[in-house]
Design an enzyme around this catalytic site. Structure first.
Site, PDB file in Angstrom:
ATOM      1  N   CYS A  13     -19.526 -94.143 -36.707  1.00 23.18           N
ATOM      2  CA  CYS A  13     -19.801 -94.726 -38.474  1.00 23.18           C
ATOM      3  C   CYS A  13     -19.101 -96.584 -37.327  1.00 23.18           C
ATOM      4  O   CYS A  13     -18.097 -96.805 -37.534  1.00 23.18           O
ATOM      5  CB  CYS A  13     -19.323 -94.015 -39.226  1.00 23.18           C
ATOM      6  SG  CYS A  13     -20.735 -92.717 -38.721  1.00 23.18           S
ATOM      7  N   ASP A  14     -20.007 -97.125 -38.708  1.00 24.04           N
ATOM      8  CA  ASP A  14     -19.058 -98.486 -39.116  1.00 24.04           C
ATOM      9  C   ASP A  14     -18.092 -98.105 -39.962  1.00 24.04           C
ATOM     10  O   ASP A  14     -17.796 -97.650 -40.227  1.00 24.04           O
ATOM     11  CB  ASP A  14     -20.056 -99.388 -39.988  1.00 24.04           C
ATOM     12  CG  ASP A  14     -20.724 -99.397 -40.914  1.00 24.04           C
ATOM     13  OD1 ASP A  14     -20.213 -97.766 -41.638  1.00 24.04           O
ATOM     14  OD2 ASP A  14     -21.925 -99.123 -41.069  1.00 24.04           O
ATOM     15  N   PRO A  15     -17.599 -99.123 -40.634  1.00 28.71           N
ATOM     16  CA  PRO A  15     -16.155 -99.682 -41.511  1.00 28.71           C
ATOM     17  C   PRO A  15     -16.202 -98.959 -42.526  1.00 28.71           C
ATOM     18  O   PRO A  15     -16.051 -97.937 -43.259  1.00 28.71           O
ATOM     19  CB  PRO A  15     -15.597-100.890 -41.351  1.00 28.71           C
ATOM     20  CG  PRO A  15     -15.401-100.859 -40.446  1.00 28.71           C
ATOM     21  CD  PRO A  15     -17.401-100.349 -39.966  1.00 28.71           C
TER      22      PRO A  15
END
Length: 141
Positions: A13-15
């Site tokens: 996942c990204d932020p």
């Protein structure tokens, strides 16, 4: 159709907490790699290490329809759409737990000579007859 069930991990996942879009191309490859032993009866490693043949993607595309999030289980469905002399075209459909579409994608992989001692090293080669027969039995279309 071959289906790989996958639980989204924190590192995917990204932020924002959703799967970072390039990870889906890796998931396409993971589905293809698990398809070999599950549906064709050969380990992918048998081709890469044993036969010195690889199947790099030479074209990939994806449409991202809905986000997938950390902790969710998604299903990556693979089907073969075309079988060429040295290439295999795949379609992918990634769905969520309720069957909702998340990503649709496609890739074309070419059978490549990985043997550094071969004069054809790094070149596309004809699919082995035993592999072609098993892919045809799996289904194309």
């Amino acid at each position: 159709m071959h289906v790989l069930n996958y639980t989204v991990r924190f590192g995917d996942c990204d932020p924002a907490g959703i799967v970072y879009f390039p990870r889906f191309f890796d998931l396409f490859h993971q589905a293809m790699e698990t398809w070999f032993p599950a549906e064709l009866g050969f380990g992918y490693d048998e081709f890469v290490r044993g036969r010195k043949l690889g199947f790099p993607a030479v074209h990939s595309e994806a449409d991202f329809e809905r986000p997938s999030r950390f902790g969710e289980t998604i299903a990556i469905a693979l089907r073969v759409t075309r079988l060429g002399r040295s290439s295999i075209a795949f379609a992918y459909a990634i769905t969520g737990a309720q069957g909702e579409s998340r990503v649709r994608g496609a890739s074309v992989c070419v059978c490549m000579d990985l043997d550094p001692a071969s004069p054809g090293h790094g070149q596309g080669v004809e699919l082995p007859a035993d592999l072609r027969a098993r892919i045809e039995a799996f289904g194309v279309g």
